[in-house]
Motif scaffolding. Structure first.
Motif, mmCIF file in Angstrom:
data_model
loop_
_atom_site.group_PDB
_atom_site.id
_atom_site.type_symbol
_atom_site.label_atom_id
_atom_site.label_comp_id
_atom_site.label_asym_id
_atom_site.label_seq_id
_atom_site.Cartn_x
_atom_site.Cartn_y
_atom_site.Cartn_z
ATOM 1 N N HIS A 184 0.803 -1.099 0.149
ATOM 2 C CA HIS A 184 0.001 0.047 0.033
ATOM 3 C C HIS A 184 0.854 1.198 -0.126
ATOM 4 C CE1 HIS A 184 -3.536 -2.266 0.507
ATOM 5 N NE2 HIS A 184 -3.164 -2.927 1.406
ATOM 6 N N LEU A 185 2.065 1.189 0.561
ATOM 7 C CA LEU A 185 2.869 2.533 0.385
ATOM 8 C C LEU A 185 3.122 2.858 -0.860
ATOM 9 C CD1 LEU A 185 5.478 2.024 3.196
ATOM 10 C CD2 LEU A 185 3.735 3.564 3.184
ATOM 11 N N PRO A 186 3.384 4.136 -1.298
ATOM 12 C CA PRO A 186 3.953 4.584 -2.576
ATOM 13 C C PRO A 186 5.205 3.853 -2.856
ATOM 14 C CG PRO A 186 3.108 6.575 -1.218
ATOM 15 C CD PRO A 186 3.130 5.361 -0.354
ATOM 16 N N LYS A 187 5.365 3.394 -4.264
ATOM 17 C CA LYS A 187 6.483 2.792 -4.514
ATOM 18 C C LYS A 187 7.060 3.410 -5.914
ATOM 19 C CE LYS A 187 3.906 -0.986 -4.247
ATOM 20 N NZ LYS A 187 3.187 -0.841 -3.208
ATOM 21 N N TYR A 188 8.530 3.460 -5.788
ATOM 22 C CA TYR A 188 9.022 4.114 -6.968
ATOM 23 C C TYR A 188 10.065 2.978 -7.392
ATOM 24 C CZ TYR A 188 7.302 8.501 -5.176
ATOM 25 O OH TYR A 188 6.728 9.627 -4.770
ATOM 26 N N VAL A 189 10.028 2.634 -8.528
ATOM 27 C CA VAL A 189 10.939 1.485 -9.192
ATOM 28 C C VAL A 189 11.696 2.155 -10.413
ATOM 29 C CG1 VAL A 189 8.935 0.789 -10.795
ATOM 30 C CG2 VAL A 189 11.028 -0.568 -10.354
ATOM 31 N N VAL A 190 12.913 1.953 -10.329
ATOM 32 C CA VAL A 190 13.901 2.459 -11.046
ATOM 33 C C VAL A 190 13.932 1.451 -12.697
ATOM 34 C CG1 VAL A 190 16.228 3.162 -11.840
ATOM 35 C CG2 VAL A 190 15.219 3.750 -9.669
ATOM 36 N N SER A 191 13.674 1.695 -13.742
ATOM 37 C CA SER A 191 13.333 0.807 -14.732
ATOM 38 C C SER A 191 13.226 1.415 -15.898
ATOM 39 C CB SER A 191 12.402 -0.199 -14.322
ATOM 40 O OG SER A 191 12.319 -1.111 -15.629
ATOM 41 N N SER A 192 14.026 1.067 -17.076
ATOM 42 C CA SER A 192 13.718 1.420 -18.388
ATOM 43 C C SER A 192 12.841 0.634 -19.174
ATOM 44 C CB SER A 192 15.078 1.661 -18.966
ATOM 45 O OG SER A 192 15.890 0.296 -19.193
ATOM 46 N N THR A 193 12.557 -0.553 -18.635
ATOM 47 C CA THR A 193 11.956 -1.465 -19.279
ATOM 48 C C THR A 193 10.311 -1.756 -18.773
ATOM 49 O OG1 THR A 193 12.481 -3.374 -17.801
ATOM 50 C CG2 THR A 193 13.801 -3.098 -19.963
ATOM 51 N N ILE A 194 10.083 -1.359 -17.395
ATOM 52 C CA ILE A 194 8.752 -1.334 -16.999
ATOM 53 C C ILE A 194 7.877 -0.347 -17.364
ATOM 54 C CG2 ILE A 194 7.294 -1.241 -15.081
ATOM 55 C CD1 ILE A 194 9.529 -2.932 -13.448
ATOM 56 N N ILE A 195 6.884 -0.389 -18.205
ATOM 57 C CA ILE A 195 6.180 0.671 -18.766
ATOM 58 C C ILE A 195 4.931 1.098 -17.935
ATOM 59 C CG2 ILE A 195 5.077 1.972 -20.830
ATOM 60 C CD1 ILE A 195 8.137 1.097 -21.128
ATOM 61 N N GLU A 196 4.149 -0.159 -17.673
ATOM 62 C CA GLU A 196 2.934 0.302 -16.880
ATOM 63 C C GLU A 196 2.788 -0.792 -15.793
ATOM 64 O OE1 GLU A 196 -0.523 -0.498 -19.507
ATOM 65 O OE2 GLU A 196 0.011 1.199 -20.652
ATOM 66 N N PRO A 197 3.353 -0.318 -14.478
ATOM 67 C CA PRO A 197 3.578 -1.358 -13.277
ATOM 68 C C PRO A 197 2.107 -1.765 -12.947
ATOM 69 C CG PRO A 197 3.919 0.947 -12.930
ATOM 70 C CD PRO A 197 3.913 0.937 -14.245
ATOM 71 N N THR A 198 2.004 -3.024 -12.507
ATOM 72 C CA THR A 198 0.919 -3.749 -12.013
ATOM 73 C C THR A 198 0.616 -3.592 -10.721
ATOM 74 O OG1 THR A 198 1.619 -5.784 -12.135
ATOM 75 C CG2 THR A 198 0.444 -5.074 -14.057
ATOM 76 N N TRP A 199 1.807 -3.266 -9.763
ATOM 77 C CA TRP A 199 1.617 -3.340 -8.371
ATOM 78 C C TRP A 199 1.073 -2.097 -7.976
ATOM 79 C CZ3 TRP A 199 6.557 -4.586 -4.826
ATOM 80 C CH2 TRP A 199 6.142 -5.276 -3.650
ATOM 81 N N HIS A 200 0.089 -2.071 -7.007
ATOM 82 C CA HIS A 200 -0.558 -0.963 -6.515
ATOM 83 C C HIS A 200 0.201 0.335 -6.260
ATOM 84 C CE1 HIS A 200 -3.432 1.319 -4.483
ATOM 85 N NE2 HIS A 200 -2.863 1.337 -3.309
ATOM 86 N N ASN A 201 0.031 1.414 -6.519
ATOM 87 C CA ASN A 201 0.729 2.623 -5.950
ATOM 88 C C ASN A 201 2.123 2.614 -6.366
ATOM 89 O OD1 ASN A 201 0.374 5.031 -4.959
ATOM 90 N ND2 ASN A 201 0.280 4.267 -2.669
ATOM 91 N N THR A 202 2.378 2.247 -7.834
ATOM 92 C CA THR A 202 3.731 2.280 -8.249
ATOM 93 C C THR A 202 4.118 3.240 -9.303
ATOM 94 O OG1 THR A 202 4.007 0.114 -7.750
ATOM 95 C CG2 THR A 202 5.528 1.194 -9.310
ATOM 96 N N GLU A 203 5.080 3.923 -9.325
ATOM 97 C CA GLU A 203 5.435 5.002 -10.212
ATOM 98 C C GLU A 203 6.752 4.624 -10.629
ATOM 99 O OE1 GLU A 203 6.734 9.850 -10.508
ATOM 100 O OE2 GLU A 203 4.966 9.254 -9.114
#
Length: 206
Positions: free
Chosen positions: A87-106
């Motif tokens: 549930h916490l806001p998540k930031y993922v560093v990636s050049s390949t993930i375009i549309e993350p499916t895990w809730h509350n991810t940027e």
């Protein structure tokens, strides 16, 4: 925001695949699961204590993709760690993930150091990095890490990904917290010396 790096280490500095043989077999790593014999409820309490302090999570792509399928299946609202991961806001560093499916991810796909510096400047609370060795290294070298929280296990793994690599920026730390579990795991809270005075003043004002 304060940025903390929270991770498990062997005494020879390895952080790869601590929880299972198949957790991270990249680069042919076959020594995973090295913390398992020393894991206990005391370790779980320490990790829960870390995550309770998080206001947002910052992850490398590999760590993100490893954590998502596990924690999404843990739906017990009394599980502090699962509730935070899901549930916490998540930031993922990636050049390949375009549309993350895990809730509350940027997704952060551009200049990571600049973006994280901007996140730190935006608000209050704590932005936590877990695992994500390349990301942790880059943020350390950019002097963006305010605190390291380490669980150091009395084992030598002998190979694998390390938190600090040859050529890392030299630094020294103040130990602001330490604890040894019954199984011999050493919990350390470390502040870079250049940040330590400011941190102590902040806590004094709080």
């Amino acid at each position: 925001m304060r940025l903390t790096v929270n991770t498990f280490l062997s005494i020879d500095g390895v952080m790869q695949g601590p929880g299972g043989l198949d957790e991270d077999p990249s680069n042919g790593f076959d020594r995973g699961g090295w913390l398992v014999p020393l894991a206990d409820e005391e370790m779980d309490r320490l990790v829960s204590g870390w995550i309770r302090q998080a206001d947002a999570l910052l992850l490398g792509r590999h760590t993100y993709e490893m954590m998502q399928p596990y924690w999404e299946l843990v739906t017990d609202p009394s599980d502090v760690v699962a509730e935070s991961w899901n549930h916490l806001p998540k930031y993922v560093v990636s050049s390949t993930i375009i549309e993350p499916t895990w809730h509350n991810t940027e997704v952060i796909s551009g200049d990571v150091v600049r973006t994280v510096a901007a996140l730190k400047a935006q608000g209050h609370g704590e932005l936590q990095v877990h695992g994500s060795y390349q990301l942790a290294r880059a943020l350390y070298n950019a002097k963006l890490v305010d605190e390291f929280r380490l669980l150091v296990f009395p084992v030598v793994v002998g190979a694998g990904k390390h938190l600090f690599e040859d050529g890392a920026a030299p630094s020294s730390f103040m130990v602001t917290g330490s604890h040894v579990t019954r199984s011999g795991v050493v919990a350390l809270s470390l502040l870079p010396r250049e940040f330590a005075v400011a941190e102590m003043l902040r806590k004094g004002k709080g």
